[in-house]
Design a protein around this motif. Structure first.
Motif, PDB file in Angstrom:
ATOM      1  N   THR A 201       0.833  -1.211   0.000  1.00  0.00           N
ATOM      2  CA  THR A 201       0.000   0.000   0.000  1.00  0.00           C
ATOM      3  C   THR A 201       0.867   1.260   0.000  1.00  0.00           C
ATOM      4  N   TRP A 202       2.032   1.175   0.689  1.00  0.00           N
ATOM      5  CA  TRP A 202       2.935   2.345   0.656  1.00  0.00           C
ATOM      6  C   TRP A 202       3.445   2.585  -0.762  1.00  0.00           C
ATOM      7  N   LEU A 203       3.790   1.526  -1.453  1.00  0.00           N
ATOM      8  CA  LEU A 203       4.260   1.661  -2.821  1.00  0.00           C
ATOM      9  C   LEU A 203       3.124   2.094  -3.741  1.00  0.00           C
ATOM     10  N   ALA A 204       1.921   1.594  -3.472  1.00  0.00           N
ATOM     11  CA  ALA A 204       0.772   1.991  -4.287  1.00  0.00           C
ATOM     12  C   ALA A 204       0.448   3.465  -4.102  1.00  0.00           C
ATOM     13  N   GLN A 205       0.584   3.966  -2.910  1.00  0.00           N
ATOM     14  CA  GLN A 205       0.345   5.380  -2.666  1.00  0.00           C
ATOM     15  C   GLN A 205       1.422   6.230  -3.344  1.00  0.00           C
ATOM     16  N   ARG A 206       2.665   5.701  -3.391  1.00  0.00           N
ATOM     17  CA  ARG A 206       3.773   6.430  -4.000  1.00  0.00           C
ATOM     18  C   ARG A 206       3.733   6.322  -5.525  1.00  0.00           C
ATOM     19  N   ASN A 207       3.482   5.146  -6.027  1.00  0.00           N
ATOM     20  CA  ASN A 207       3.418   4.901  -7.467  1.00  0.00           C
ATOM     21  C   ASN A 207       2.239   3.980  -7.713  1.00  0.00           C
ATOM     22  N   PRO A 208       1.042   4.530  -7.917  1.00  0.00           N
ATOM     23  CA  PRO A 208      -0.169   3.697  -8.009  1.00  0.00           C
ATOM     24  C   PRO A 208      -0.063   2.607  -9.072  1.00  0.00           C
ATOM     25  N   LYS A 209       0.442   2.956 -10.242  1.00  0.00           N
ATOM     26  CA  LYS A 209       0.486   1.974 -11.318  1.00  0.00           C
ATOM     27  C   LYS A 209       1.371   0.782 -10.936  1.00  0.00           C
ATOM     28  N   LEU A 210       2.519   1.070 -10.293  1.00  0.00           N
ATOM     29  CA  LEU A 210       3.436  -0.006  -9.915  1.00  0.00           C
ATOM     30  C   LEU A 210       2.974  -0.709  -8.643  1.00  0.00           C
ATOM     31  N   GLY A 211       2.449   0.065  -7.709  1.00  0.00           N
ATOM     32  CA  GLY A 211       2.019  -0.538  -6.457  1.00  0.00           C
ATOM     33  C   GLY A 211       0.878  -1.514  -6.630  1.00  0.00           C
ATOM     34  N   VAL A 212      -0.019  -1.221  -7.582  1.00  0.00           N
ATOM     35  CA  VAL A 212      -1.146  -2.115  -7.815  1.00  0.00           C
ATOM     36  C   VAL A 212      -0.653  -3.476  -8.308  1.00  0.00           C
ATOM     37  N   GLN A 213       0.502  -3.502  -9.005  1.00  0.00           N
ATOM     38  CA  GLN A 213       1.028  -4.769  -9.506  1.00  0.00           C
ATOM     39  C   GLN A 213       1.384  -5.736  -8.383  1.00  0.00           C
ATOM     40  N   VAL A 214       1.672  -5.196  -7.209  1.00  0.00           N
ATOM     41  CA  VAL A 214       1.964  -6.076  -6.071  1.00  0.00           C
ATOM     42  C   VAL A 214       0.752  -6.937  -5.755  1.00  0.00           C
ATOM     43  N   PHE A 215      -0.410  -6.313  -5.776  1.00  0.00           N
ATOM     44  CA  PHE A 215      -1.626  -7.060  -5.430  1.00  0.00           C
ATOM     45  C   PHE A 215      -2.218  -7.769  -6.643  1.00  0.00           C
ATOM     46  N   ALA A 216      -1.902  -7.280  -7.827  1.00  0.00           N
ATOM     47  CA  ALA A 216      -2.472  -7.883  -9.024  1.00  0.00           C
ATOM     48  C   ALA A 216      -1.639  -9.041  -9.549  1.00  0.00           C
TER      49      ALA A 216
ATOM     50  N   SER B 223      -5.362   6.811  -4.178  1.00  0.00           N
ATOM     51  CA  SER B 223      -4.990   7.143  -5.545  1.00  0.00           C
ATOM     52  C   SER B 223      -4.749   5.907  -6.399  1.00  0.00           C
ATOM     53  N   ALA B 224      -4.615   4.771  -5.782  1.00  0.00           N
ATOM     54  CA  ALA B 224      -4.347   3.551  -6.534  1.00  0.00           C
ATOM     55  C   ALA B 224      -5.601   2.736  -6.793  1.00  0.00           C
ATOM     56  N   VAL B 225      -6.744   3.187  -6.247  1.00  0.00           N
ATOM     57  CA  VAL B 225      -7.972   2.413  -6.435  1.00  0.00           C
ATOM     58  C   VAL B 225      -8.326   2.336  -7.916  1.00  0.00           C
ATOM     59  N   LYS B 226      -8.264   3.500  -8.606  1.00  0.00           N
ATOM     60  CA  LYS B 226      -8.609   3.530 -10.017  1.00  0.00           C
ATOM     61  C   LYS B 226      -7.720   2.581 -10.820  1.00  0.00           C
ATOM     62  N   GLU B 227      -6.417   2.551 -10.478  1.00  0.00           N
ATOM     63  CA  GLU B 227      -5.504   1.674 -11.207  1.00  0.00           C
ATOM     64  C   GLU B 227      -5.878   0.209 -11.016  1.00  0.00           C
ATOM     65  N   TYR B 228      -6.259  -0.114  -9.796  1.00  0.00           N
ATOM     66  CA  TYR B 228      -6.609  -1.517  -9.558  1.00  0.00           C
ATOM     67  C   TYR B 228      -7.929  -1.877 -10.228  1.00  0.00           C
ATOM     68  N   LEU B 229      -8.898  -0.945 -10.208  1.00  0.00           N
ATOM     69  CA  LEU B 229     -10.168  -1.220 -10.882  1.00  0.00           C
ATOM     70  C   LEU B 229      -9.947  -1.384 -12.384  1.00  0.00           C
ATOM     71  N   GLU B 230      -9.059  -0.564 -12.970  1.00  0.00           N
ATOM     72  CA  GLU B 230      -8.727  -0.739 -14.377  1.00  0.00           C
ATOM     73  C   GLU B 230      -8.166  -2.134 -14.639  1.00  0.00           C
ATOM     74  N   HIS B 231      -7.302  -2.597 -13.701  1.00  0.00           N
ATOM     75  CA  HIS B 231      -6.753  -3.946 -13.853  1.00  0.00           C
ATOM     76  C   HIS B 231      -7.866  -4.986 -13.832  1.00  0.00           C
ATOM     77  N   LEU B 232      -8.794  -4.821 -12.915  1.00  0.00           N
ATOM     78  CA  LEU B 232      -9.870  -5.796 -12.820  1.00  0.00           C
ATOM     79  C   LEU B 232     -10.757  -5.776 -14.056  1.00  0.00           C
ATOM     80  N   VAL B 233     -11.078  -4.562 -14.567  1.00  0.00           N
ATOM     81  CA  VAL B 233     -12.029  -4.461 -15.660  1.00  0.00           C
ATOM     82  C   VAL B 233     -11.383  -4.784 -16.995  1.00  0.00           C
TER      83      VAL B 233
END
Length: 1136
Positions: free
Chosen positions: A817-832, A855-865
């Motif tokens: 989550t710290w990385l996602a807050q810092r770099n949403p696009k890259l941080g989301v990859q940790v969970f994705a 700020s990373a919610v949108k990136e993760y939703l894009e990954h899901l959709v």
């Protein structure tokens, strides 16, 4: 009892590097019974046996000393037991004066004493007269002649007594000494002054020459003269016979002398027979005759000799002998015969006593073999030590496998002549022996007239002596890193005592050679290899001036001398280890001194030091104690650092020398090149020894090695460019050391923090699998903490990859989550990441990101959709996009103007033109990249939305205020609600995107309006033709309402391309009557062609069906014919 040496007695100037050294035995000996007499008395011979010391003097006295243990360990106190005056007839002169020989016969329990040419016998050890004092032999010149084969084989005298040879003036006499003395035979060969015997073969020397003698067959081979100035004396012609001496191979291990011998003699050109018969009885002999059935007699043969004037003194009871013959020369050369091996004799020859002498080896055939031995002057005494395998094993002496010749010679030193013991190897090449020569100088010996009273003797038995110098340098002592003022602890004292006891084993050495001079007697003992080599290293170190200097060449020569040698004993093993370590320490110390002078050392010196360190395996902590600031890395362990005292003394010397020098610690100068690089290589060598059980105090040693190695590498890497390590660089070595693990973990953490090497610290944590600390350190670097190495180039990517490999859910949650807050696009990859070891549900991830990284919610939703095609999250993502787009419009007035200008420009474009989606993407400003991306994603999601699930009313409420700016979005919304006419109107009139309108009619779905790729798979299904026709009809009506000339162009093109979707009557009714046939011609032609084709298709279909019916009828008839007629009867038996 021995007394300390007086100021007037001779002192010895000993080279500590010589193979031999002197050890005091007895000094200040009262040689004269009358201390007030003016007569000079000197020692003539010495013998030692079993704690008894027998000393003969020129006064004709025999002193007997016995030893008793002293107070100190290994100390002996000598007390005089008796002073005898052996009987003699006439006082002799020169070499025959006084007690000339003391021959001990331990197996027989007897001693033979030759005093003034008279031989007498005594019992051992108390020297009581043997055989009742009845047997004495006058006119004797020499006594000895043990069978050396039996002596070396330890068979001498067992059971039958000991056979010796006494040399009379006119003959040789072989006697056997046991409980009684028995004469074996006489050999008519007079004037013999020295003799050595192996079996039946003896090498003898008379006053002028050497010869080989068969003592059984009495045959002789003349060899060469003692002095090259003299001629070989020939026997009278009548005594010669044509008898030949057997070959030397027959004498290697012959039996003891007996009354007769079956050996047959042949011819030999140089042989001389000593008489055909032996005398049956010597009337002047006191010996009992030896009975034999083969006794031979012959007249005595005696060479002519000049008589020596005899003194008038005679002893009562001494048998008269012919007067001793005078010497032709004032001082003839003394013959020396030795047999260092079982098949060789060594004989000395020369010209004068003051000129060089030569030792020549002859075999048992009388042929000269080997090379010669050269002496500085003709030796007065000669002793051989070691070199014979059997003798070496018998002596059990360290280094006794090396053969040495010790000669008493005259040597010129500082324009004066001094007596010295010349030491050289006899079992090596003569040129090598010359290089290895050494001397033990005996001071004041030259003052003695004609060197009287100085001599060398090899004692009958060896003694064990204690050489404290060897144990002193080899014993272990604690090495203190700081000056120690406090008293020694009890534990250290106890350990010192234990080390002294252990090292005392190496202090014992066997001694069998005696040197007598003036009034003292000393042992000539083998200098231990440890003492000799250590002395050479000490000579290479000059500490006389304020600044010490080290002779590197000498140190390297010492190392070369022992390189490749295998230790044959525990002492040699300890010695070689100690010498290699001390030599390597001195070579390293030389580099230190060179560094202190701000000079870069030669590569050869650095390489030699590195090789010596590896070869010596010196404790690396010793080297580190000499180098600042690395000495602070030393771990002493619970018992401290213990090292041989010789090493410790050298360490203290080098430490004092380096403390006096101001040394620069610039790693780009001599400090880094001379010291740190050498230490680095040595410490890397020691790291390879981890796990070896042979390393003492391994915990403290390897903690020190790792800490010092890290410190050195950090110092050397300070000036390396920032960035990742390059191959074969210092940084690569540093990374390798860290990755393989270190034993000094706490100290390594301190070092990395003090040098600001956070990335290395994280590697250290990784080597220990300390995941929380790794992530924490990376977080510090990414947040801006100073990392001097600058090795973390893609830190966020490194963290993402690392998080996907760990299993700790809490750590992944925290740092993901710290990385996602810092770099949403890259941080989301940790969970994705599907390959991540920690699995989360989509709902949990969304909730977690909403809480920790909004700020990373949108990136993760894009990954899901878009990646996972999870349509259930489309609405939420659609809301995110719409909110983002509307927010951008509200915050940026220029953006509204840009959109309006874009619509105007697009409408003005003449067909063919791109779709509005492509036009918008190509003409978007980079400054509005986020808006462009969000709007594109919004259109894609909106086009693919399911009207049943989407909250269209809510979307319409949000879009209506901006309908003039978000025209594509409004079009899609109308399409979703089924308002096709309005959607097509906006496409054709407001937007002017004709191709998108046609695509909409073809697919009858909003998914193909402004989305390059529909998200909903249902949209890929083609719609019914009727639906398409209705949509095209609506589109035609919209085209017909366009202004001219677009109305005609778009309508005619639509009819021409998609005429199949229109009814002819409906088109004709819709168009104006003023349309020319040219505009409708393509449409009409297409329609007519369609009608004709349709009629033809119907006719062809009818014919195909007829043909099929005919074929079926034919197949049915054929089938009936094959089966035949079948009669079917009812229940009454009537046929049908």
């Amino acid at each position: 009892m021995s007394s300390p040496p007086s100021a007037t007695q001779p002192a010895t100037l000993i080279d500590p590097t010589a193979p031999y050294t002197l050890h005091p035995l007895l000094s200040s000996i009262p040689l004269s019974a009358d201390p007030d007499t003016d007569t000079k008395v000197h020692i003539t011979t010495v013998e030692h046996w079993n704690g008894n010391l027998y000393i003969g003097t020129s006064a004709g006295e025999l002193l007997h000393y016995v030893s008793i243990p002293g107070d100190a360990p290994g100390e002996l106190i000598w007390i005089i037991a008796s002073r005898l005056q052996p009987p003699y007839s006439t006082v002799q002169e020169a070499e025959d004066e006084g007690v000339k020989q003391i021959l001990l016969l331990p197996d027989a329990g007897k001693a033979c004493v030759l005093c003034n040419a008279t031989l007498s016998f005594y019992t051992l050890p108390e020297l009581s007269p043997a055989f009742g004092g009845k047997i004495k032999q006058a006119g004797c010149t020499w006594v000895g002649g043990f069978d050396l084969n039996e002596v070396e084989g330890e068979q001498q005298g067992k059971g039958s007594g000991t056979v010796i040879v006494i040399c009379l003036r006119q003959r040789l006499r072989l006697i056997r000494i046991g409980d009684e003395a028995r004469k074996i035979r006489d050999i008519e060969l007079g004037g013999v002054r020295a003799l050595a015997r192996r079996g039946n073969l003896a090498c003898v020397a008379d006053g002028s020459s050497y010869s080989l003698l068969d003592v059984v067959n009495e045959a002789k081979i003349d060899l060469f003269p003692i002095s090259s100035n003299s001629e070989v004396r020939q026997l009278p012609e009548r005594t010669r016979a044509s008898l030949e001496l057997p070959t030397g191979a027959q004498y290697g291990h012959s039996r003891s002398v007996s009354g007769s011998s079956p050996v047959r003699l042949g011819r030999h050109e140089r042989n001389v027979s000593l008489g055909a018969e032996l005398k049956s009885k010597d009337s002047s002999s006191p010996w009992p005759a030896r009975t034999s059935s083969q006794t031979k007699t012959s007249p005595a043969i005696s060479p002519s000799r000049v008589q020596i004037p005899a003194k008038a003194e005679t002893r009562a009871g001494a048998s008269p002998e012919p007067p001793v013959e005078s010497q032709v020369q004032a001082r003839p050369l003394l013959p020396h015969i030795a047999s260092p091996t079982g098949s060789e004799f060594l004989l000395t020859t020369g010209t004068k006593a003051t000129e060089p002498g030569v030792g020549m080896f002859v075999n048992l055939d009388g042929d000269v073999v080997r090379g010669t031995i050269e002496f500085t002057t003709y030796p007065r005494s000669l002793v051989f030590d070691g070199g014979d395998t059997e003798a070496a094993e018998y002596m059990g002496t360290e280094g006794s496998h090396e053969g040495y010749a010790l000669a008493l010679v005259q040597r010129r030193i500082d324009s004066r002549t001094a007596t010295a013991v010349e030491i050289q190897r006899w079992d090596v090449d003569p040129s090598e022996a010359q290089q290895l020569k050494a001397w033990l100088q005996i001071d004041n010996a030259a003052a003695e007239a004609e060197d009287a009273g100085v001599g060398l003797r090899k004692a009958k038995t060896s003694v064990e002596l204690t050489m404290s110098s060897t144990s002193h340098v080899l014993r272990s002592r604690r090495l203190h890193l700081l000056p120690k003022d406090a008293p020694m602890s009890d534990a250290e004292t106890k350990r010192n005592n234990e080390e002294d006891v252990f090292a005392s084993r190496f202090a014992h050495i066997q001694a069998a050679i005696i040197l007598f001079s003036a009034s003292q007697v000393q042992w000539v003992v083998r200098n231990t290899v440890a003492s000799r080599l250590d002395a050479r290293l000490e000579q290479a170190t000059d500490a006389s001036s304020e600044r010490i200097s080290i002779d590197v060449k000498t140190v390297r020569m010492v190392l070369n001398d022992i390189r490749g040698q295998d230790a044959r004993s525990e002492l040699e093993f300890v010695t070689f280890t100690y010498i290699r370590q001390k030599a390597s320490l001195l070579l390293f110390g030389s580099l230190q001194l060179t560094t202190a002078s701000n000079t870069i050392a030669y590569e050869t010196d650095k390489r030699a030091a590195s090789e010596a360190l590896v070869e010596g395996e010196i404790d690396p902590r010793i080297l580190l104690s000499l180098v600042q600031p690395l000495s602070g890395e030393i771990q002493e362990g619970t018992e401290g650092m213990w090292t041989p005292q010789g090493l410790r003394d050298t360490i203290y010397l080098l430490r004092r020398a380096t403390l006096l020098e101001t040394q620069s610690q610039d790693t780009r100068g001599p400090y880094g090149d001379n010291l740190l690089q050498v230490l680095k290589r040595y410490l890397l060598h020691w790291r390879a020894k981890k796990g070896f059980g042979s390393v003492a105090d391994e915990v403290a040693v390897f903690q020190t090695v790792d800490a010092a190695l890290l410190h050195i590498l950090l110092l050397l890497d300070q000036h390396s460019p920032r960035g990742p390590a390059t191959p074969n660089s210092i940084r690569a070595e540093l990374n390798d050391v860290v990755d393989k693990g270190v034993d000094c973990f706490p100290r390594a953490v301190e070092l990395f923090r003090s040098f600001h090497r956070l990335h290395l610290l994280s590697r250290l944590y990784q080597s220990r699998k300390m995941t929380p600390q790794v992530l924490e350190t990376w977080q510090q670097i990414l947040e801006g903490a100073h990392d001097a190495g600058g090795e973390m180039i893609e830190g966020e990517q490194d963290m993402r990859r690392y998080l996907s490999k760990i299993r700790d859910r809490d750590l992944v949650t925290r740092y993901g989550t710290w990385l996602a807050q810092r770099n949403p696009k890259l941080g989301v990859q940790v969970f994705a990441d599907e390959h991540g070891r920690v699995k989360f549900s989509h709902q949990d991830i969304v909730a977690l990101l909403r809480e920790k990284a909004p700020s990373a919610v949108k990136e993760y939703l894009e990954h899901l959709v878009f990646a996972r095609h999870k349509a259930e999250y489309s609405s939420e993502l659609l809301s995110y996009y719409l909110t983002a787009v509307l927010a951008a419009l509200e915050l940026s007035p220029n953006l509204e103007e840009t959109l309006q200008d874009g619509y105007t420009t697009y409408r003005a474009l003449e067909p063919p033109k791109p779709t509005y989606t492509q036009f918008f993407a190509d003409n978007s400003s980079p400054a509005n990249a986020d808006f462009t991306s969000n709007r594109t994603r919004l259109l894609q999601l909106l086009s693919s939305a399911d009207p049943a699930d989407a909250d269209l009313s809510s979307l319409r409420a949000k879009l209506d205020p901006h309908a003039d700016l978000l025209v594509p979005e409004t079009i899609v919304l109308h399409a979703l609600t089924g308002d096709h006419d309005t959607a097509l109107h906006l496409l054709t009139h407001t937007l002017g995107d004709y191709d998108t309108a046609i695509s909409y009619c073809l697919h009858a779905s909003p998914a193909f309006l402004f989305s390059p790729r529909p998200l909903n798979s249902a949209s890929l299904t083609p719609p019914p033709h009727a639906t398409q026709s209705s949509l095209f009809t609506l589109l035609l009506h919209q085209f017909l309402t366009l202004p001219l000339p677009a109305r005609l162009d778009r309508s005619s093109e639509l009819l021409e391309r998609f005429g199949g979707f229109f009814e002819l009557e409906a088109v004709l009714e819709a168009v104006d009557g003023d349309w020319s046939v040219r505009l409708l011609g393509p449409f009409l032609v297409g329609k007519l062609r369609g009608l004709v084709s349709e009629g033809r298709e119907v006719g062809l279909e009818r014919q195909l069906w007829g043909a099929r019916e005919l074929r079926v009828s034919f197949e049915a008839g054929e089938k009936i014919r094959e089966i035949g007629a079948i009669v079917v009867r009812d229940a009454d038996g009537n046929g049908v």
